[in-house]
Design a protein around this motif. Sequence first.
Motif, PDB file in Angstrom:
ATOM      1  N   TYR A 181       0.834  -1.206   0.000  1.00  0.00           N
ATOM      2  CA  TYR A 181       0.000   0.000   0.000  1.00  0.00           C
ATOM      3  C   TYR A 181       0.869   1.255   0.000  1.00  0.00           C
ATOM      4  O   TYR A 181       0.925   1.965   0.999  1.00  0.00           O
ATOM      5  N   ASP A 217       0.509   4.074  -1.268  1.00  0.00           N
ATOM      6  CA  ASP A 217      -0.194   5.355  -1.094  1.00  0.00           C
ATOM      7  C   ASP A 217      -0.449   5.665   0.369  1.00  0.00           C
ATOM      8  O   ASP A 217      -0.476   6.818   0.779  1.00  0.00           O
ATOM      9  N   ARG A 218      -0.617   4.593   1.204  1.00  0.00           N
ATOM     10  CA  ARG A 218      -0.802   4.836   2.642  1.00  0.00           C
ATOM     11  C   ARG A 218       0.444   5.474   3.256  1.00  0.00           C
ATOM     12  O   ARG A 218       0.380   6.075   4.313  1.00  0.00           O
TER      13      ARG A 218
END
Lengths: 247, 350
Positions: free
Chosen positions: B330, B332-333
């Motif tokens: 992830y 983008d997290r």
Amino acid sequence: MGAILQVDQVYKYFGGVKANENISMTVTQGSITGLIGPNGSGKTTLFNSIVGTHPIDKGSIKFEDKEVSALPVPAVAKLGLLRTFQQTRIYGKLNCIDNMRISAKPSRDNLFSVFSAIPNELNDKAEHLLSFVGLYQKRKLRAGDLSFGQQKLLELAMALMNEPKMLLLDEPTAGINPTLINGIINRLIKVNEEFGITLLVIEHNMRVIMSLAQHIFCLAHGQLIANGKPEQIKKDQRVIDAYLGVQ
Amino acid sequence: MNQKAILYLALLAFGIAVPFMFPAYKLQISIMWILVVLSLTWDVQGGQMGYNTFGNIMFFGLGMYICSSFQIGIFFPLAEWTASGGEKTFIHTPTQFFQGFFIGIIFAGIIPALVAAIIGYGILGLRGHYFAICTLGLAIAAGELAGGIELVGAGQGMTSPPWPKNIGDTELRSEFFYYICFVLMISTFLFLRWAYTTRFGLVLNAIRDNEDKAEAMGINTMRYKISGWVVSAFFVGIAGGLMGNMIGYIEPVETAFAGRTFGVFMVVMAILGGKGTLWGPVIGAIAFHIFKEGFWTFFLGWQYVALGALIVIVVIFFPEGIMGWLREKYPDRFGEVIDEEDRKAQVELK
């Protein structure tokens, strides 16, 4: 305008290999100077000698009238003489903004500033310079995920972040697609004119160096064989022989 | 109040409540906090700076010896204590015990930090495998050296001062050490959390990614490398001092310069959790400790096999650790996004 960099009779041997032999050159303050020569002619060795990567065997290198040939790399960089690398060197796991933030010259630099905070103003400057090289949209990505060409641009922006007086660029357009090359030429001219940074550029792309440099030095076999204005260099028989071989 | 603050408060509350919630596991969880400290401080070199060290255990043992030596030495003759199993002859009053403990812990931090500065000046110029091998040699040599010094009991080791008898039972003792360990863990975590936001953190990462470039940009990398090792040595030294007191007995190769156990654990924990992240070493240490204790309890005799298997699995399937794996999955997290909205002052691409 006076000379910002004076290289005087520099010799550098690696064992029996004569990488640089009796090289003397002067770079005028505020100019764009080119350094050309066939592969293996000693251009990058000369760069390494100037910024202090390795000691020279003989001769002197003066930056702003100060002898720098015996100084280590970080000390030379602090004087405002910075180089970029032929194979890009960026901090791959950091994002672009952090790459930029760490490249700025700290206001204080001593043992007690190791844990100093990084000023917020730097973010603005970093973003501005990243947009100058066209990387603003990718500023939050890891630098290692950028393409090779983008990494070159990032490396240029990082060098600018440091506000050097003089920049040594090792093949700034190598491996970059032809349409972007014009963009880089324009930016380098802008860097020279607007930021007032003297440039010494190694370049293999003759079109680039001829349109960029005001003065060109040509190396071959570790020796300086010619220097002069681009038009003179283009016609110089020794340069043509060095590149194409003597018939 | 945001999510992060709630998380921090919940963890803090858990840490404080442990002795009341799980009284039987006080010692185990104290050791877990020590492991978190070891893992966090190893990550300063191994993760953030990219210098794999096997030498941090050296500061652990040093801190252990120094702390106990000060605790004993400022009140009683140290040589007699170690020669005779001195806790029978010399008895610390409660005041002496706590004074000694306080002074001992302080020196257990300061002296290893000084040692790190001196040794670091000598060997932090080495890179990559050369540095790793050099530190490994130093750690082994330190154990052998300690085993040769009569003053601290040579190969037989020494006892640390026992808890003073007239102020409460062993429950109070383990509660006391539990909270000291917890405070040490929190201090280490908060200090590093802050330090990573400063120039220190960024330069360490720059050294990891490309040290030559960092030098070419005018950074005095040596200064940061030494500072990093000094910080690690300080906290590891204190952890060692505490550990010596909790175990009550210091043996040069098995407990103090325990390269085979703690020295390996600190590396595995940091890699398991995710090198070069703040939370990775914490998560790694907790996960590792639970795993380890489970195996030590239920599969005794096979524990080192299990440990070896764990290392193999981590290195092959999660080379970036738990946090690194999450980041790959992830991105983008973790703030890795392409910003489509352009800057207004975008310079025209000509």
